[in-house]
Write an enzyme that holds these catalytic residues in place. Structure first.
Site, PDB file in Angstrom:
ATOM      1  N   ASP A  74      -7.695  24.763 -25.313  1.00  0.00           N
ATOM      2  CA  ASP A  74      -7.144  25.245 -25.446  1.00  0.00           C
ATOM      3  C   ASP A  74      -7.872  27.106 -26.345  1.00  0.00           C
ATOM      4  OD1 ASP A  74      -3.804  26.399 -25.455  1.00  0.00           O
ATOM      5  OD2 ASP A  74      -4.787  27.484 -27.477  1.00  0.00           O
ATOM      6  N   THR A  81      -1.983  28.366 -23.908  1.00  0.00           N
ATOM      7  CA  THR A  81      -2.553  28.154 -22.467  1.00  0.00           C
ATOM      8  C   THR A  81      -2.855  26.671 -22.361  1.00  0.00           C
ATOM      9  OG1 THR A  81      -4.219  29.621 -23.605  1.00  0.00           O
ATOM     10  CG2 THR A  81      -4.957  28.620 -21.474  1.00  0.00           C
ATOM     11  N   ASP A  82      -2.096  25.812 -22.702  1.00  0.00           N
ATOM     12  CA  ASP A  82      -2.497  24.314 -22.542  1.00  0.00           C
ATOM     13  C   ASP A  82      -1.445  24.515 -21.853  1.00  0.00           C
ATOM     14  OD1 ASP A  82      -4.628  22.364 -23.021  1.00  0.00           O
ATOM     15  OD2 ASP A  82      -3.668  22.385 -24.443  1.00  0.00           O
ATOM     16  N   ILE A  83      -0.013  24.726 -22.736  1.00  0.00           N
ATOM     17  CA  ILE A  83       1.304  24.943 -22.425  1.00  0.00           C
ATOM     18  C   ILE A  83       1.600  25.975 -20.999  1.00  0.00           C
ATOM     19  CG2 ILE A  83       3.834  25.377 -22.245  1.00  0.00           C
ATOM     20  CD1 ILE A  83       3.181  25.202 -26.133  1.00  0.00           C
TER      21      ILE A  83
END
Length: 423
Positions: free
Chosen positions: A156, A184-186
């Site tokens: 991320d 960004t991961d989420i």
């Protein structure tokens, strides 16, 4: 059903089988959403180690009486509810064969191995498509399955940096700054979920699965939204504005006499209301400020005046004024303050599972409310290997003697007992 489960409404994804070979955040976030709506999500983890995030603490939840180690990490608990854990070594031929058998029964597979990482075990999309043509297979990587960076590992933080987000986050005279959560991961997990549900609809109507290629950098670029369009349409390279907005004024943090408040004026009517409430209605009709575009052009003149007017009032007074006049704004809460806010209780933002020993296991609820098919909370996040034998018996019909052989060969493990012994 776990103590604390709801189960009052039908589960729209009941009967959907998900094989989750992902770990850390983007993949588990995706599969947790599927699980919240009733999918049977099998979290496949390496025996003895499990998901990396199990050790990402402190803080850790107090361990159960028969649980070795420090307990489950808060990070791991954030994205693994409603799943079952299968501790299986897929790097062994026997383990890979079991995954292929599970994939033949699954509707969805989610993985976040490096590009080509599962091909060595015969667990890539083309291989599994041969045994299950309707399989929806979602790969989540840093940079996608092709392109110039496909062979690089990605996190991320890297995506936020490379994708432009850090260049527009932080104070103008400060360094580039990442967002305080792995946004960004989420968001990649959310995009993966949407893509999976689209592909599942297609598979259910045609019998044809497909491969979904999700990457952190693709997602981060899409998240630039209006900032991306400023460059693409106008050639403007956005920079860091701290808490100010590039195209709306006033839309930023202001310091009141005893704390900070956010004022978020979205249109000219709200601006006139703000000026009147602050005792300066003339600002709302001043040609330099009457229209938003003029306010953006003259923000260096306007904002110091607003700063002076707000600084003479307490934060509570400013917030009450904004509310009374229909102007968006609010306090700048710490994490503990928002979870103490009456909004959280009123909206059911936190759900508490009750563990077998009576310990509460909190989780942040799915945010959207669906009137007919709401999210459901059936299981706390699983212990490593908690359901290994149960899963293989249910999905594959593997009996007691074969399970014992798999355990003896180290292919699977069940949850360790209180002394660390594994059945």
């Amino acid at each position: 059903m776990e103590a604390g489960a709801t189960g009052a409404k039908p589960q729209v994804l009941a009967g959907v089988k998900v094989l989750d070979l992902s770990r850390v955040l983007a993949g588990p976030w995706c599969t947790q959403i599927l699980a919240d709506f009733g999918a049977d999500v099998i979290k496949v983890e390496m025996p003895g180690r499990g998901d990396d995030t199990r050790g990402w603490g402190p803080p850790f939840l107090d361990p159960a009486p028969d649980e070795p180690g420090p307990g489950e990490s808060a990070y791991y608990l954030s994205c693994n509810r409603n799943k079952r854990s299968l501790a299986l070594d897929l790097s062994t031929p026997e383990g890979a064969a079991i995954v292929r058998r599970l994939a033949a029964e699954a509707d969805i597979l989610v993985e976040n191995f490096k590009v080509g990482g599962l091909a060595r075990y015969g667990l890539d999309y083309q291989s599994l498509r041969a045994v299950n043509p309707r399989l929806v297979y979602c790969s989540i990587t840093g940079f996608g399955q092709d392109g110039p960076y496909a062979d690089q590992a990605g996190y991320d933080f890297v995506a936020q940096a490379m994708g432009g987000l850090m260049s527009i986050t932080g104070e103008p005279d400060g360094p580039p700054t990442k967002v305080g959560v792995a946004i960004t991961d989420i968001t990649t997990g959310i995009y993966a979920t949407v893509s999976i549900l689209v592909a599942l609809r297609h598979a259910e109507s045609t019998g044809q699965g497909q491969h979904i290629d999700c990457s952190l950098l693709d997602t981060q670029i899409s998240m630039l939204a209006n900032q991306a369009m400023s460059w693409l349409v106008g050639g403007v390279v956005p920079g860091r504005l701290g808490n100010a907005h590039p195209t709306i004024v006033p839309y930023r943090l202001f310091d009141a006499a005893d704390g900070s408040v956010v004022v978020a004026v979205g249109n000219d009517g709200q601006f006139r209301s703000l000026c009147a409430a602050l005792g300066r209605p003339d600002l709302g009709t001043d040609d330099r400020f009457a229209r938003n575009a003029a306010r953006v052009a003259n923000r260096d003149v306007l904002e110091p005046v607003l700063e002076g007017l707000i600084a003479t009032r307490s934060a509570a007074e400013v917030i009450a004024m904004l509310k009374e006049n229909g102007i968006p704004g609010g306090p700048v809460n710490r994490i503990d303050q928002i979870f103490g806010d009456p909004f959280v209780a009123a909206r059911g933002s936190v759900h508490n599972f009750v563990r077998e020993d009576g310990v509460a296991v909190p989780t942040v609820a799915y945010p959207a409310r669906l009137s007919e098919t709401p999210a459901d909370y059936r299981r706390r996040a699983p212990y490593l290997g908690e359901h290994s034998s149960e899963i293989l018996g249910e999905w594959l019909g593997i009996g007691t003697s074969e399970l014992a052989g798999l355990r003896g060969d180290g292919v699977i493990r069940d949850r360790p007992g209180p002394d660390g012994e594994v059945p």
